[in-house]
Enzyme design. Structure first.
Site, PDB file in Angstrom:
ATOM      1  N   SER A 103      49.203 -31.727 116.279  1.00 42.82           N
ATOM      2  CA  SER A 103      48.370 -31.554 115.081  1.00 42.82           C
ATOM      3  C   SER A 103      46.927 -31.974 115.365  1.00 42.82           C
ATOM      4  O   SER A 103      46.305 -31.431 116.267  1.00 42.82           O
ATOM      5  CB  SER A 103      48.991 -32.342 113.918  1.00 42.82           C
ATOM      6  OG  SER A 103      48.460 -31.950 112.681  1.00 42.82           O
ATOM      7  N   HIS A 255      56.264 -28.260 110.983  1.00 41.59           N
ATOM      8  CA  HIS A 255      55.075 -28.784 111.654  1.00 41.59           C
ATOM      9  C   HIS A 255      55.400 -29.920 112.614  1.00 41.59           C
ATOM     10  O   HIS A 255      54.734 -30.083 113.634  1.00 41.59           O
ATOM     11  CB  HIS A 255      54.080 -29.270 110.588  1.00 41.59           C
ATOM     12  CG  HIS A 255      52.797 -29.785 111.140  1.00 41.59           C
ATOM     13  ND1 HIS A 255      51.902 -28.986 111.830  1.00 41.59           N
ATOM     14  CD2 HIS A 255      52.235 -31.031 111.117  1.00 41.59           C
ATOM     15  CE1 HIS A 255      50.847 -29.705 112.193  1.00 41.59           C
ATOM     16  NE2 HIS A 255      51.036 -30.940 111.780  1.00 41.59           N
TER      17      HIS A 255
END
Length: 275
Positions: A103, A255
């Site tokens: 991320s 994610h």
């Protein structure tokens, strides 16, 4: 053969950096783990035991997250955070390494590749942030208000830990008390909210396409097909802008790929680094 494990902190670039170093007795390859926004090295807890089989590892808590410190003098720009990671590795006498960034950590890794191109040999970007803009000027100006960090604390409290966890994982059954506590614990101290204020103020935005196209380091992009935070379209765009890159998409994955698919991620990393 067992690794030699070390847990400690060093003052780097004016701020205390917590890190964990797992030194493999025979491997010549070192991987550096860089976590994402509102996270810590805890997010690699399932990946580290696998990586320890073949690699030496340095896992870093980026300031102000995890057990790393906060300094009002520290500039929380991506470039400066990238520089801080590079200096930590210099202090640890690790001249060459592979970057693994999740991320926001992927964006920090990209900043290392762009600004300090002679250090990392390869990079693995796990659902890396990309193409985000700098905060708008009124919000940056508001961050100078004396108690702005309390507004950030209130905002995050309203969003809720459970809601955020459900947003980052595809398989909701993975959410248990250990995961909740691991991601909540760094937010029990006010210092992190002052650091988040600095990050809001100093973050210069993600690297533009023109900068990404100058990166020549081989990159492996690993994405979840159900990523709600950094959609797969971002990964496809990064794969286009990064000249020496390949994109791997994991099915039924969100994610938080190091939590959801550690075995698949490890196998991809091992193949990418060793060929």
């Amino acid at each position: 053969m067992e690794t030699t494990d070390f847990y400690g902190s060093k003052t780097i670039n004016g701020v205390e950096i917590y890190y964990e170093h797992y030194d493999h007795p025979s491997s010549t390859e070192t991987v550096v783990l860089i976590h994402g926004f509102l996270s810590s090295l805890f997010s690699f807890r399932h990946l580290v035991p696998l990586l320890k089989e073949r690699f030496s590892i340095v896992s870093v808590d980026l300031p102000p997250f995890g057990r790393s410190g906060h300094s009002p003098m520290f500039k929380y720009s991506y470039k400066n955070i990238a520089y801080t990671v590079v200096k930590l590795l210099e202090e640890l006498n690790i001249p060459k390494y592979h970057l693994i960034g999740h991320s926001m950590g992927g964006q920090i890794a990209l900043n290392i590749l762009y600004h300090y191109p002679n250090y990392a040999e390869k990079a693995i970007l796990l659902c890396s942030s990309g193409y985000s803009k700098q905060a708008k000027r009124p919000l940056i100006l508001a961050s100078y208000l004396p108690f702005f960090h309390l507004f950030i604390k209130q905002y995050l409290a309203r969003s809720g830990l459970e809601k955020n966890l459900k947003n980052v994982v595809y398989n909701q059954s993975l959410i248990d008390d250990k995961m909740r506590n691991g991601y909540l614990s760094p937010f029990l101290e006010n210092r992190i909210f002052k650091g988040l204020t600095g990050l809001l103020r100093h973050r210069e935005g993600d690297l533009p396409s023109s900068s990404l196209r100058e990166i020549r380091t081989p990159c492996l992009l690993i994405w979840g097909d159900h990523d709600k935070v950094v959609p797969l379209e971002v990964g496809k765009r990064l794969a286009t802008d990064l000249a020496h890159s390949e994109l791997v998409v994991l099915k039924e994955t969100g994610h938080l790929v190091p939590e959801e698919r550690p075995n698949e991620v490890y196998q991809q990393i091992k193949t990418f680094i060793f060929g």
